[in-house]
Design a protein around this motif. Structure first.
Motif, PDB file in Angstrom:
ATOM      1  N   UNK A   1      24.731   9.062  -5.804  1.00  0.00           N
ATOM      2  CA  UNK A   1      23.593   8.164  -5.971  1.00  0.00           C
ATOM      3  C   UNK A   1      22.918   7.792  -4.666  1.00  0.00           C
ATOM      4  N   UNK A   2      23.708   7.546  -3.644  1.00  0.00           N
ATOM      5  CA  UNK A   2      23.151   7.154  -2.356  1.00  0.00           C
ATOM      6  C   UNK A   2      22.362   8.298  -1.716  1.00  0.00           C
ATOM      7  N   UNK A   3      22.904   9.518  -1.794  1.00  0.00           N
ATOM      8  CA  UNK A   3      22.216  10.676  -1.214  1.00  0.00           C
ATOM      9  C   UNK A   3      20.916  10.974  -1.959  1.00  0.00           C
ATOM     10  N   UNK A   4      20.964  10.854  -3.294  1.00  0.00           N
ATOM     11  CA  UNK A   4      19.763  11.124  -4.085  1.00  0.00           C
ATOM     12  C   UNK A   4      18.681  10.091  -3.798  1.00  0.00           C
ATOM     13  N   UNK A   5      19.082   8.848  -3.637  1.00  0.00           N
ATOM     14  CA  UNK A   5      18.122   7.792  -3.297  1.00  0.00           C
ATOM     15  C   UNK A   5      17.496   8.047  -1.928  1.00  0.00           C
ATOM     16  N   UNK A   6      18.291   8.585  -1.002  1.00  0.00           N
ATOM     17  CA  UNK A   6      17.771   8.907   0.324  1.00  0.00           C
ATOM     18  C   UNK A   6      16.700   9.991   0.242  1.00  0.00           C
ATOM     19  N   UNK A   7      16.906  10.973  -0.658  1.00  0.00           N
ATOM     20  CA  UNK A   7      15.916  12.034  -0.845  1.00  0.00           C
ATOM     21  C   UNK A   7      14.617  11.439  -1.380  1.00  0.00           C
ATOM     22  N   UNK A   8      14.715  10.558  -2.375  1.00  0.00           N
ATOM     23  CA  UNK A   8      13.517   9.935  -2.945  1.00  0.00           C
ATOM     24  C   UNK A   8      12.782   9.125  -1.888  1.00  0.00           C
ATOM     25  N   UNK A   9      13.520   8.355  -1.101  1.00  0.00           N
ATOM     26  CA  UNK A   9      12.897   7.525  -0.070  1.00  0.00           C
ATOM     27  C   UNK A   9      12.206   8.382   0.985  1.00  0.00           C
ATOM     28  N   UNK A  10      12.839   9.499   1.348  1.00  0.00           N
ATOM     29  CA  UNK A  10      12.242  10.385   2.356  1.00  0.00           C
ATOM     30  C   UNK A  10      10.968  11.033   1.828  1.00  0.00           C
ATOM     31  N   UNK A  11      11.002  11.496   0.587  1.00  0.00           N
ATOM     32  CA  UNK A  11       9.808  12.070  -0.017  1.00  0.00           C
ATOM     33  C   UNK A  11       8.683  11.043  -0.100  1.00  0.00           C
ATOM     34  N   UNK A  12       9.049   9.818  -0.463  1.00  0.00           N
ATOM     35  CA  UNK A  12       8.054   8.747  -0.559  1.00  0.00           C
ATOM     36  C   UNK A  12       7.427   8.477   0.804  1.00  0.00           C
ATOM     37  N   UNK A  13       8.252   8.432   1.852  1.00  0.00           N
ATOM     38  CA  UNK A  13       7.749   8.189   3.208  1.00  0.00           C
ATOM     39  C   UNK A  13       6.831   9.310   3.654  1.00  0.00           C
ATOM     40  N   UNK A  14       7.261  10.582   3.397  1.00  0.00           N
ATOM     41  CA  UNK A  14       6.428  11.721   3.772  1.00  0.00           C
ATOM     42  C   UNK A  14       5.095  11.701   3.028  1.00  0.00           C
ATOM     43  N   UNK A  15       5.141  11.345   1.742  1.00  0.00           N
ATOM     44  CA  UNK A  15       3.920  11.315   0.944  1.00  0.00           C
ATOM     45  C   UNK A  15       2.930  10.294   1.490  1.00  0.00           C
ATOM     46  N   UNK A  16       3.441   9.158   1.928  1.00  0.00           N
ATOM     47  CA  UNK A  16       2.569   8.091   2.417  1.00  0.00           C
ATOM     48  C   UNK A  16       2.030   8.365   3.813  1.00  0.00           C
ATOM     49  N   UNK A  17       2.778   9.161   4.615  1.00  0.00           N
ATOM     50  CA  UNK A  17       2.372   9.353   6.015  1.00  0.00           C
ATOM     51  C   UNK A  17       1.712  10.695   6.283  1.00  0.00           C
ATOM     52  N   UNK A  18       1.938  11.682   5.423  1.00  0.00           N
ATOM     53  CA  UNK A  18       1.419  13.024   5.695  1.00  0.00           C
ATOM     54  C   UNK A  18      -0.095  13.039   5.781  1.00  0.00           C
ATOM     55  N   UNK A  19      -0.760  12.297   4.917  1.00  0.00           N
ATOM     56  CA  UNK A  19      -2.211  12.304   4.926  1.00  0.00           C
ATOM     57  C   UNK A  19      -2.812  11.624   6.127  1.00  0.00           C
ATOM     58  N   UNK A  20      -2.022  10.840   6.864  1.00  0.00           N
ATOM     59  CA  UNK A  20      -2.547  10.093   8.003  1.00  0.00           C
ATOM     60  C   UNK A  20      -2.365  10.818   9.325  1.00  0.00           C
TER      61      UNK A  20
END
Length: 383
Positions: free
Chosen positions: A241-260
């Motif tokens: 669960x912890x590793x999967x949550x880390x993947x979601x958080x990383x994807x979320x961070x990349x999604x929010x910052x990639x366009x900038x």
């Protein structure tokens, strides 16, 4: 010395040079200073013969030690030795043409050629022609020490490693997302079964240890796997669960910052290249990692996680397109993350470039200008 012999300055720090220098000092101290150096130093041919002798001696000691410490090593070493002797005999005696497919010779610098050698011998044994040829020549002794059962077991164990190497070594398609399922697939094939012989069971254990050591899975491997529609379910079942949550958080961070920030593209489709329509993104080698996705009940998610969770839980996404084609048609932010992370997983493309450069900058073309070398290498890799 460095200027006359064109040797690097660091030669004076080499262990071999220091040993030779010390030996010279010891000889001078023992016999006096009226000894000519030319009388002490051997010729290049003598050094070459000495190296060959030392190689044979040390190799023999290593093999003896391996055989004494572990019967697994002994059996496998013996099998490789006997198959190599058989292949060499067929080549030297001109018997290859009598076989439907010639026996393959192993190349010391490429491990998978050993597998090709074993496979070719096994195929010839199964056809019966190998036995018939040697029987006619009264040379069945070449088969007496080849354990056919161990031969087949070894081929069965090594085949997945050869296939995994080929999948991960390509530089024309993204492979970073395949590192984690490759490791899982290899380890699954190395599980010890009830019918395994002692030598096979021990070999599986050794290979599994090697896989754990060689395959270091990092966060980016997991995130790249999440970007593969066919492997999302596998990833969720593999990670805690912890590793999967880390993947979601990383994807979320990349999604929010990639366009900038400035986009760093991964693999760009070559101009004029035809899209790989209808080609599955995951080869049959990874079929055990691809499962039917079950509908998941969604908890209320924060707005920042919505696009990531929606993608991970969407059971309607097509998995028939190639991975590049899939993300070429997607929108919403994650496709920009895919461009950054879906890249080749190995450095083989760089190593190929070094090999090409070595063939390009040869003695007869030593005056090539640096900019021309760059241009030729670029054109070679992109045309």
């Amino acid at each position: 010395m460095c200027s006359q012999d064109l040797r690097p300055f660091a030669i004076v720090e080499g262990k071999g040079f220091i040993k030779v220098a010390q030996e010279m000092l010891d000889i001078g101290a023992k016999y006096g200073s009226n000894i000519q150096v030319e009388d002490i130093l051997p010729s290049a041919q003598t050094v070459s013969r000495h190296v060959e002798g030392e190689y044979d001696k040390v190799k023999r000691l290593v093999l003896e030690e391996l055989q004494q410490d572990n019967p697994v090593h002994s059996g496998i070493i013996k099998l490789f030795k006997e198959t190599k002797t058989l292949v060499t005999h067929f080549k030297r005696a001109g018997l290859q043409k009598e076989l439907d497919q010639s026996l393959k010779q192993a190349v010391e610098t490429r491990w998978n050629t050993r597998l090709a050698m074993l496979q070719s011998v096994n195929d010839a044994l199964r056809s019966g022609k190998l036995h018939d040829i040697l029987l006619r020549r009264n040379e069945l002794r070449y088969l007496n020490n080849i354990d056919s059962e161990l031969l087949e077991n070894l081929i069965h164990l090594l085949k997945p490693f050869d296939e995994a190497t080929r999948h991960l070594s390509t530089d024309q398609t993204p492979t970073l997302h395949l590192v984690l399922p490759t490791k899982a697939t290899l380890l699954r094939g190395l599980l010890i079964q009830d019918g395994d012989s002692k030598i096979v069971a021990e070999l599986k254990e050794k290979l599994a240890q090697a896989v754990e050591i060689k395959f270091k899975v990092h966060l980016y491997h997991k995130v790249a796997t999440a970007l593969s529609p066919s492997l999302r379910t596998f990833l969720k079942k593999t990670l805690n669960g912890e590793e999967y949550e880390e993947v979601i958080s990383t994807l979320m961070t990349f999604t929010e910052t990639t366009g900038k920030e400035k986009t760093v593209t991964g693999l760009v489709e070559k101009e004029g290249a035809s899209p790989m329509q209808g080609v599955s993104e995951v080869h049959n080698f990874f079929s055990s990692c691809v499962e039917e996705e079950s509908k998941d009940t969604r908890d209320e998610e924060s707005q920042g996680r919505q696009s990531v969770v929606q993608y991970l839980n969407d059971t309607k996404l097509t998995r028939l397109l190639s991975l590049l084609d899939f993300w070429r048609e997607m929108s919403g932010g994650l496709e920009k993350v895919a461009k950054r992370l879906l890249i080749p997983a190995t450095s083989t493309s760089s190593e190929r470039c070094f090999s090409v450069a070595g063939r390009l900058i040869e003695e007869r073309r030593s005056t090539l200008a640096p900019e021309n070398v760059d241009a030729l290498l670029f054109l070679h890799s992109n045309s």
